[in-house]
Structures are given as C-alpha cells and as structure tokens.
Design a protein around this motif. Sequence first.
Motif, PDB file in Angstrom:
ATOM      1  N   ARG A 300       0.829  -1.210   0.000  1.00 51.71           N
ATOM      2  CA  ARG A 300       0.000   0.000   0.000  1.00 51.71           C
ATOM      3  C   ARG A 300       0.860   1.256   0.000  1.00 51.71           C
ATOM      4  O   ARG A 300       0.579   2.217  -0.739  1.00 51.71           O
ATOM      5  N   VAL A 301       1.922   1.264   0.819  1.00 49.46           N
ATOM      6  CA  VAL A 301       2.787   2.447   0.884  1.00 49.46           C
ATOM      7  C   VAL A 301       3.491   2.660  -0.460  1.00 49.46           C
ATOM      8  O   VAL A 301       3.607   3.798  -0.949  1.00 49.46           O
ATOM      9  N   MET A 302       3.967   1.560  -1.073  1.00 50.90           N
ATOM     10  CA  MET A 302       4.577   1.659  -2.397  1.00 50.90           C
ATOM     11  C   MET A 302       3.614   2.283  -3.391  1.00 50.90           C
ATOM     12  O   MET A 302       3.975   3.194  -4.151  1.00 50.90           O
ATOM     13  N   GLU A 303       2.385   1.768  -3.408  1.00 51.23           N
ATOM     14  CA  GLU A 303       1.398   2.244  -4.368  1.00 51.23           C
ATOM     15  C   GLU A 303       0.990   3.692  -4.087  1.00 51.23           C
ATOM     16  O   GLU A 303       0.846   4.499  -5.021  1.00 51.23           O
ATOM     17  N   ASP A 304       0.795   4.013  -2.807  1.00 49.03           N
ATOM     18  CA  ASP A 304       0.356   5.373  -2.465  1.00 49.03           C
ATOM     19  C   ASP A 304       1.390   6.411  -2.883  1.00 49.03           C
ATOM     20  O   ASP A 304       1.041   7.482  -3.402  1.00 49.03           O
ATOM     21  N   TYR A 305       2.658   6.111  -2.646  1.00 48.77           N
ATOM     22  CA  TYR A 305       3.690   7.073  -3.029  1.00 48.77           C
ATOM     23  C   TYR A 305       3.745   7.213  -4.554  1.00 48.77           C
ATOM     24  O   TYR A 305       3.879   8.326  -5.083  1.00 48.77           O
ATOM     25  N   SER A 306       3.602   6.079  -5.253  1.00 39.99           N
ATOM     26  CA  SER A 306       3.603   6.127  -6.716  1.00 39.99           C
ATOM     27  C   SER A 306       2.421   6.951  -7.225  1.00 39.99           C
ATOM     28  O   SER A 306       2.570   7.760  -8.152  1.00 39.99           O
ATOM     29  N   ARG A 307       1.244   6.750  -6.634  1.00 42.62           N
ATOM     30  CA  ARG A 307       0.068   7.534  -7.045  1.00 42.62           C
ATOM     31  C   ARG A 307       0.328   9.038  -6.873  1.00 42.62           C
ATOM     32  O   ARG A 307       0.007   9.845  -7.753  1.00 42.62           O
ATOM     33  N   TRP A 575      10.339   4.135   5.973  1.00 42.52           N
ATOM     34  CA  TRP A 575       9.098   4.655   5.387  1.00 42.52           C
ATOM     35  C   TRP A 575       8.265   3.552   4.747  1.00 42.52           C
ATOM     36  O   TRP A 575       7.046   3.692   4.589  1.00 42.52           O
ATOM     37  N   LEU A 576       8.898   2.418   4.374  1.00 45.46           N
ATOM     38  CA  LEU A 576       8.185   1.299   3.772  1.00 45.46           C
ATOM     39  C   LEU A 576       7.906   0.176   4.769  1.00 45.46           C
ATOM     40  O   LEU A 576       7.044  -0.669   4.516  1.00 45.46           O
ATOM     41  N   ALA A 577       8.641   0.132   5.856  1.00 49.03           N
ATOM     42  CA  ALA A 577       8.571  -1.007   6.782  1.00 49.03           C
ATOM     43  C   ALA A 577       7.156  -1.198   7.328  1.00 49.03           C
ATOM     44  O   ALA A 577       6.491  -0.228   7.687  1.00 49.03           O
ATOM     45  N   PRO A 578       6.678  -2.444   7.395  1.00 48.58           N
ATOM     46  CA  PRO A 578       5.329  -2.686   7.920  1.00 48.58           C
ATOM     47  C   PRO A 578       5.192  -2.261   9.386  1.00 48.58           C
ATOM     48  O   PRO A 578       4.166  -1.705   9.779  1.00 48.58           O
ATOM     49  N   GLU A 579       6.198  -2.524  10.193  1.00 45.67           N
ATOM     50  CA  GLU A 579       6.264  -2.026  11.572  1.00 45.67           C
ATOM     51  C   GLU A 579       7.437  -1.059  11.645  1.00 45.67           C
ATOM     52  O   GLU A 579       8.584  -1.457  11.484  1.00 45.67           O
ATOM     53  N   GLN A 580       7.144   0.185  11.875  1.00 49.70           N
ATOM     54  CA  GLN A 580       8.212   1.180  11.910  1.00 49.70           C
ATOM     55  C   GLN A 580       8.837   1.299  13.298  1.00 49.70           C
ATOM     56  O   GLN A 580      10.045   1.498  13.427  1.00 49.70           O
ATOM     57  N   VAL A 581       8.016   1.174  14.317  1.00 46.55           N
ATOM     58  CA  VAL A 581       8.490   1.319  15.698  1.00 46.55           C
ATOM     59  C   VAL A 581       7.823   0.252  16.555  1.00 46.55           C
ATOM     60  O   VAL A 581       6.623  -0.005  16.421  1.00 46.55           O
ATOM     61  N   VAL A 582       8.595  -0.383  17.434  1.00 49.65           N
ATOM     62  CA  VAL A 582       8.047  -1.271  18.462  1.00 49.65           C
ATOM     63  C   VAL A 582       8.582  -0.811  19.808  1.00 49.65           C
ATOM     64  O   VAL A 582       9.800  -0.625  19.979  1.00 49.65           O
ATOM     65  N   GLN A 669      10.697  12.710  11.217  1.00 46.72           N
ATOM     66  CA  GLN A 669      11.471  13.370  10.168  1.00 46.72           C
ATOM     67  C   GLN A 669      12.207  12.355   9.296  1.00 46.72           C
ATOM     68  O   GLN A 669      12.279  12.492   8.073  1.00 46.72           O
ATOM     69  N   TRP A 670      12.735  11.313   9.933  1.00 48.82           N
ATOM     70  CA  TRP A 670      13.435  10.252   9.181  1.00 48.82           C
ATOM     71  C   TRP A 670      12.465   9.597   8.181  1.00 48.82           C
ATOM     72  O   TRP A 670      12.815   9.379   7.020  1.00 48.82           O
ATOM     73  N   VAL A 671      11.269   9.301   8.643  1.00 47.17           N
ATOM     74  CA  VAL A 671      10.275   8.663   7.774  1.00 47.17           C
ATOM     75  C   VAL A 671       9.805   9.638   6.696  1.00 47.17           C
ATOM     76  O   VAL A 671       9.682   9.262   5.521  1.00 47.17           O
ATOM     77  N   ARG A 672       9.553  10.876   7.066  1.00 49.95           N
ATOM     78  CA  ARG A 672       9.054  11.868   6.108  1.00 49.95           C
ATOM     79  C   ARG A 672      10.073  12.126   4.999  1.00 49.95           C
ATOM     80  O   ARG A 672       9.694  12.367   3.852  1.00 49.95           O
ATOM     81  N   ARG A 673      11.363  12.059   5.336  1.00 53.49           N
ATOM     82  CA  ARG A 673      12.402  12.260   4.311  1.00 53.49           C
ATOM     83  C   ARG A 673      12.551  11.035   3.410  1.00 53.49           C
ATOM     84  O   ARG A 673      13.295  11.079   2.435  1.00 53.49           O
ATOM     85  N   ARG A 674      11.879   9.945   3.756  1.00 53.74           N
ATOM     86  CA  ARG A 674      11.992   8.676   3.025  1.00 53.74           C
ATOM     87  C   ARG A 674      13.463   8.246   2.914  1.00 53.74           C
ATOM     88  O   ARG A 674      13.953   7.913   1.837  1.00 53.74           O
ATOM     89  N   GLU A 675      14.141   8.254   4.043  1.00 56.72           N
ATOM     90  CA  GLU A 675      15.516   7.768   4.080  1.00 56.72           C
ATOM     91  C   GLU A 675      15.520   6.278   3.732  1.00 56.72           C
ATOM     92  O   GLU A 675      14.764   5.486   4.294  1.00 56.72           O
ATOM     93  N   ASN A 676      16.385   5.887   2.792  1.00 60.01           N
ATOM     94  CA  ASN A 676      16.446   4.474   2.411  1.00 60.01           C
ATOM     95  C   ASN A 676      17.524   3.701   3.165  1.00 60.01           C
ATOM     96  O   ASN A 676      17.554   2.469   3.115  1.00 60.01           O
TER      97      ASN A 676
END
Length: 689
Positions: A300-307, A575-582, A669-676
């Motif tokens: 979903r995240v892949m597709e949403d960013y592409s859209r 930014w793509l990870a299914p679980e970003q924080v635990v 900020q790390w997620v918003r910048r889409r750091e790879n």
Amino acid sequence: MSQPSPVSAVPASRVVVPAGTTAGQALRDAGAPNRGPQAVVVVRDPQGRLRDLSWAPEVDTEVEPVAADSEDGRAVIRHSCAHVLAQAVQDLFPEAKLGIGPPVKDGFYYDFDVDRPFTPEDLQALEKRMKQIIKGAQRFSRRVVDSVKAAREELAAEPYKLELVDLKSDAADVDTSEVMEVGGGELTIYDNLDPRSGERIWGDLCRGPHVPTTKYIPAFKLMRTAAAYWRGSEKNPQLQRIYGTAWESAEALENHLELLAEAERRDHRRLGTELDLFSFPDEIGSGLPVFHPKGGIVRRVMEDYSRRRHEEAGYEFVYSPHITKGSLFETSGHLDWYREGMFPAMHLDAELDEEGNVRKPGQDYYLKPMNCPFHNLIFRSRGRSYRELPLRLFEFGSVYRYEKSGVVHGLTRVRGMTQDDAHIYCTQEQVQDELKSLLTFVLDLLRDYGLDDFYLELSTRNEEKYVGSDEVWESATAALREAAEASGLQLVPDPGGAAFYGPKISVQAKDALGRTWQMSTIQLDFNMPERFGLEYTAADGSRKRPVKIHRALFGSIERFFGVLTEHYAGAFPAWLAPEQVVGIPIADEHVEHLQQVAKALRARRIRVDIDLSDDRMQKKIRNHTMQKVPFLLLAGGKDVEAGAVSFRFRDGSQLNGVPVDRAVDAISQWVRRRENASPTAKNFRVEES
C-alpha cells in the motif's frame, strides 16, 4: 606443456600474429601473461571471432588478446570445464551418452543420458575426477571432420551428437547452445590430448574455442543436478543435467559462492515466510500470491507514493475490468501474437431454446494480459483535441498471463499481477520531449525506492513477430534511441526483443548484490492507434493519429516487491517497513510511558506497536530485530523518570536517554524524508528541541 613465466601483468591491447605462426607463440613473443586471472586464453580476430591460441592465420593478422577475467574469457573457461565434466562422467559412467554443454551466465551445464539421476555423492566423485583431469594438463586440440558422413561414423555411439550433425544442414533448427556443438561452416571435434605422448584421451563434437590446456581452468565447482528434456522439448527424452561454475581464480570462485549464499539469505520467498509478508496457497494455484497484513502495508505504501508522484506529473487515473470479449484482443493483435501467453478463453452468453438448440451463439471472453487496449477505448470514447495532448492515463491494473509452471518463480514471475501501467497519447511533435521527460520521471521514482545503478536496453523488432511498416518501426526506434542517448546512461542493444507493436527502452537496475533486474519499460507505438482508429483534431482542424507510448514503471507490483525485498534483505527502509516502531517495556510499570510515546507517534502517522508479551526483554529485542523493525524504543525506570526512551537499532547499536519529544520528532522526520538507509546510532540524528 610447460608454462613460461609471465613478463607482463596486463595483456597487450593488440598483437600481430605473423602468417603461419600460432596466436599463442605471438603472444609469448609479445610478453602477454599466461598465468593468473589475466592470462590470455583465446584471441579475437578482425571479424570478431574468438580463436584458439593454436590458430595460425595464413596472412599477418592483428588480434585482440582475451583475458581469463573478461566475460568472453570466462565463457571459454566454462565451456572447457564443461568438456572436462563430460570426460569425467564418461570415465565414471561409461554408458553415459552426451547431450550438449554450453556456457551460461556465471557457469555452464552438460546434459547426459544415464540410467539414473546423479546423486550428491556422484557430484563429489565427479569433482575429484575433474581435478585429476585438470591437473593432467590435457591439451585441447581442434580437428576438422572432413564430411558429415565421417562425423556420423566417428560419433556412431553418441545418438544425440548424431542428431546435431544431421541438424547442421538446417541451421534454422539449431539454437544458440547447439551452435556451440556443430559450429558454422564446418564440423569440428575437440580432442583432449595427453601432454607428453600426444595420445587422444577423449573428444567431443564442438565449435570451440577452448583454453590451451586443462591447466587454464583454475577454479570450478559442480553446483546441482536437474532433469532436462533433450533440445528443450517434452516430446524428446529426458536427460540429466549437471550445472557447474568456473572462474579465472580461486578468489573469484569464492566471491561468487559467497554472493550465491547471500542471495539465498535474501531470497524473497524465504523472507516472505519469515517476515509474514505473503504466501502462495496451493488452494489458489501456481503463481497467484496473497499478501498478508504486513506485506499489504508495504504494498500500500509503495502504491500510495507512486500515485502521489503520478498525480504531480499530470497523470489521470483510470480503471478497467479484468475480463473482456475476445474481439478486443483481435483488434489489438494480442490473439494473433500473444495467445500462448494468455489464459484460455471462457465461452459465455450462449442462449439455448427449450430443446437445447442454440438460439443465440456465445462468445469468447478472456482474462486480460494487458491494459493497453482498454485505454485505447477510453481515448476513443469521445472526440479529442490537440489541446488535450499529451493525455497521460494511469492504472494499477490487474492482468493475468499463463506462464508455464517451470517458469513461475515467487513474486518475480507470477500468473496474476498488478501493473503500474500508463499510456501516453501525444502528437508526433511531442514524442521526443515526452520520451525524455518519461525517462527522467521513471529514473527519479526508482531512485526514491533506493535503486540508483542503471543502464538502458533498446529492444528492436523481431523480424518474425511484428505489425506495421518498416518506415514506422525505423522512426520509432530512432526516437527511442535519441531519448536513451540523451539520458547519458549506457545503452545496450537487444535485437529482436521488442513487442509485436513497437520497440522499447527498458531500464535495467542493479540491486545491492550487483544483480541486474529489468524494471521500467517505455515502448513507442505507432501501430495500435491505427488498429483502433484513434484520432484527434489538430490545430488546423484536420484529423490526425496520435502516437502512443506504453510505460510500466515497476513492471508489476509483485515483481517490484520481490526485488525490493531482496535488495534490502527484508530490512525495508523505515518509510516502507510494515512495523516502523516497536516499544519494549523493561517491566509492566513502564508500559504506560510507552503507550504515551506510541500515541504521539501515531499522531505523526507512524506505524507503532508495543510488545506486551510475557517474553523477557532480551528475547523481545531479538524477536523484533529478526523481524527487521527499524526502531525499537526501550523504556525502564530511568527513562520514565527522565521522560525519555532509549533507541535500539537493527545493527545492535543504541542511543540511550533521548527525550520523548526529540525522539518522536527524529523518527517522524526520518520517515518523512523517506531515508532508504537503515537507521543506526551513527546516522540517526536527534536534534535539540
């Protein structure tokens, strides 16, 4: 054959071979290396043909030395190693009949007709025998056979070789690997000769060329066995194939084996199970994946960013059904040229009277293999003006292709897929600017997902499978070549690789292991607008045909998902990870503190969970590290008291006592910048509030 000491570390770029002198002698006189990774194994003549070092031209000839560590040099080493394998097999299994043994990417194989499949123990015994043969420094000696009759007499005990000899009279029936056997203008056999007596030990029908002696095969390994039909047809006998690999040095072989081991660790099929991303239930069928909740998030995240990027670039979103009447694919040409790649027709809509007689005939419906014919109908649904062009239509469209079961492979080769498909309709004058803009858009978006090492491939017409005039194809190919060259990327030819309706550029991307994947494709199509009668009103009021550009960016969502999984070894960017924080509390009394942290993160649209299981803290850390979670937030008594959290990263590094507000800001900020990159204690910046 004695080996003189090398005098030069690098082969000369050109060497003149005097008439009547062997290429090997000329190289020795020039001081070319004959040991190590840069040893010269063959030469290339002025016509581009590879020649043995025993070749002696009739006139003075300038040749190019080919080193062992070049692609051509490795192919020669691998083909020579395939001969050594065949000799070893017939030594240990005298009844074995020989198929073919060509070099392939990163290795070689040889097919044998034997009484039973080869076992792992057989491969060990064959490797041992091959090492003995290589140590014996047998000499590869080329011999021309006078006639087909003489070849048949010599090869009477090898039925598969006899078939290849018979095929020589009809070159159209001989594929690339078989040409390695029968050659071009003459029949040749390569004998393996004893280095001392010159006695023939073994031989094989082969075009060559080969390394001078078996000593020029410094490193090899047999990899696996498989069943294979003779000449690739199920109508023919099933043979046993042995795959191997050979390299110019033990170090190169070791590097290759480590690369294979790493590729196995990164295999998206294994990671898909371990990380609970997707599966292939038997109840559904081969090549038809289902995505689990975690995989669904990534997709979903892949597709949403592409859209979002497509919207910014002026694309308009359309949708089309999964099934259509066959007449649509008759118009497009798919039923003529692509029927084998489509699922069989469903015959529907027939009406019968009370006696069972057909009152109204039915018609064939097909699952769509492509989205493009549907988009043509959308364009044709009303009159179009030049002012609307370029018209960019985009669809995440599900398509279905009947891949053979032996070709289906995880997510990278499926039968049901979703293409991020776009079709651009433009004027002839807009083509070049649109192609260049498209290529920039494609490359920039791929870079956003973390792929940044590219080259381009230009696929041109398949002379046996195309529609349209020569002039149209030439114009389309020239336009694509101009756009590709303007990108500044390397352009590699792919003769005959185009679709039936037009040439294409494909973006080839290298992953973290240096493997190449075909990603985006851009195809120029002057033919389908003609077949569908597409028109627009030009500025002067005349009716003109638009040019159509086909563009798939990911190729398919499923395949791109598989490629990214292997590229990142399952450790997706945050930014793509299914679980970003635990969040991991050290004790129950620390849970409430982490719940407040989680609430603040969710307000920033961060995907966060708290591990409330009964597991000990260290086991929780290990479990979520194995699940590739980018941010683990630990909280104990000191953290609660200080209003802070401690970070634990995938690599085991840690940042302690970070104030909650600063931690939340830094993660968002790390997620918003889409750091790879994967966050670590070294690269993760926590700014002052």
